[in-house]
Design a protein around this motif. Structure first.
Motif, short mmCIF file in Angstrom:
data_model
loop_
_atom_site.label_atom_id
_atom_site.label_comp_id
_atom_site.label_asym_id
_atom_site.label_seq_id
_atom_site.Cartn_x
_atom_site.Cartn_y
_atom_site.Cartn_z
N UNK A 20 -11.28 8.49 21.04
CA UNK A 20 -11.18 7.57 20.78
C UNK A 20 -12.05 7.18 19.91
N UNK A 21 -13.35 7.25 20.14
CA UNK A 21 -14.63 6.67 19.37
C UNK A 21 -14.16 7.17 17.69
N UNK A 22 -14.29 8.18 17.24
CA UNK A 22 -14.15 8.99 16.95
C UNK A 22 -12.47 8.26 15.55
N UNK A 23 -11.41 8.56 16.41
CA UNK A 23 -10.22 8.20 15.84
C UNK A 23 -10.24 6.05 15.87
N UNK A 24 -11.40 5.52 15.92
CA UNK A 24 -11.52 3.98 15.94
C UNK A 24 -12.39 3.87 14.23
N UNK A 25 -13.28 5.41 14.30
CA UNK A 25 -14.23 5.52 12.98
C UNK A 25 -13.26 5.81 11.73
N UNK A 26 -12.46 6.44 12.35
CA UNK A 26 -11.21 6.79 11.15
C UNK A 26 -10.15 5.17 11.12
N UNK A 83 -12.42 3.30 8.76
CA UNK A 83 -12.67 3.55 6.82
C UNK A 83 -11.26 3.27 6.23
N UNK A 84 -10.24 3.16 7.11
CA UNK A 84 -8.70 3.31 6.57
C UNK A 84 -8.86 1.90 6.16
N UNK A 85 -9.42 0.08 6.83
CA UNK A 85 -8.64 -0.56 6.75
C UNK A 85 -10.50 -1.40 5.65
N UNK A 86 -11.03 -0.57 5.56
CA UNK A 86 -12.28 -0.99 4.19
C UNK A 86 -11.42 -0.50 3.21
N UNK A 87 -11.61 0.90 2.96
CA UNK A 87 -10.87 1.51 1.99
C UNK A 87 -9.55 -0.23 1.15
N UNK A 88 -8.89 -0.16 2.18
CA UNK A 88 -7.38 -0.90 2.01
C UNK A 88 -8.18 -2.31 1.03
N UNK A 89 -9.25 -3.13 1.82
CA UNK A 89 -9.89 -3.60 1.65
C UNK A 89 -10.52 -3.95 0.41
N UNK A 90 -11.13 -3.13 0.16
CA UNK A 90 -12.51 -2.48 -1.32
C UNK A 90 -10.54 -2.49 -2.50
N UNK A 91 -9.86 -1.93 -2.80
CA UNK A 91 -8.98 -1.54 -2.90
C UNK A 91 -8.08 -2.55 -3.77
N UNK A 92 -7.90 -3.40 -2.74
CA UNK A 92 -7.23 -4.15 -3.43
C UNK A 92 -7.89 -5.35 -3.12
N UNK A 93 -8.31 -5.88 -2.57
CA UNK A 93 -9.64 -7.30 -2.75
C UNK A 93 -10.23 -6.97 -3.52
N UNK A 94 -11.27 -6.29 -4.38
CA UNK A 94 -11.80 -6.04 -5.58
C UNK A 94 -11.35 -5.33 -6.96
N UNK A 121 1.71 -4.14 -2.72
CA UNK A 121 0.93 -3.39 -2.12
C UNK A 121 -0.09 -3.19 -1.33
N UNK A 122 -1.02 -3.97 -1.67
CA UNK A 122 -1.84 -4.34 -0.19
C UNK A 122 -1.48 -4.81 1.28
N UNK A 123 -0.15 -5.19 1.48
CA UNK A 123 0.21 -6.43 1.99
C UNK A 123 0.89 -5.28 3.03
N UNK A 124 1.70 -3.91 1.63
CA UNK A 124 2.33 -3.02 3.34
C UNK A 124 1.29 -1.93 3.49
N UNK A 125 -0.10 -2.17 2.78
CA UNK A 125 -1.39 -0.81 3.27
C UNK A 125 -1.62 -1.26 4.19
N UNK A 126 -1.71 -2.61 4.52
CA UNK A 126 -2.37 -4.01 6.11
C UNK A 126 -1.81 -3.34 6.96
N UNK A 127 0.23 -3.55 6.74
CA UNK A 127 0.62 -3.60 7.51
C UNK A 127 1.15 -1.67 8.02
N UNK A 128 1.47 -0.72 7.45
CA UNK A 128 1.06 0.39 7.78
C UNK A 128 0.23 1.01 8.22
N UNK A 129 -1.18 0.53 8.22
CA UNK A 129 -2.82 1.16 8.34
C UNK A 129 -2.61 0.19 10.13
#
Length: 94
Positions: A28-34, A37-48, A63-71
């Motif tokens: 689970x610790x590795x899953x939470x790391x993944x 990472x996905x959350x950071x990717x979405x944050x960078x993609x759609x906030x910057x 697109x950012x909203x859907x990416x956040x909901x799906x993630x």
């Protein structure tokens, strides 16, 4: 460009479905790391503004909203999976 992105993302979703059963052997610790990472990717993609070029009718906010909901949905599903490590005999034959 958008059609290509849709096709590639659908292919990645299919790959994720095929590999989903293997997640039970991932701690689970590795899953939470993944998930982080996905959350950071979405944050960078759609906030910057590093997201791919989008045209009408899809806006970056949508697109950012859907990416956040799906993630978030995937994060909950991954967190709920029970961890079943490989046994020593299974690991040797894999």
């Amino acid at each position: 460009l958008e059609i290509g992105l849709v096709i590639v993302h659908l292919a990645m979703a299919g790959q994720g479905l095929v590999l989903w059963p293997a997640l039970i052997t991932v701690a689970k610790s590795i899953r939470f790391g993944a998930i982080a990472w996905l959350g950071l990717s979405i944050y960078v993609d759609y906030n910057f503004g590093h997201h791919p070029a989008l045209t009408f009718p899809i806006t970056p906010a949508q697109a950012g909203m859907w990416a956040t909901v799906i993630t978030a949905a995937l994060a909950v599903a991954m967190a709920l999976l029970h961890y079943r490590p490989l046994s020593a005999t299974t690991a040797r034959t894999a």
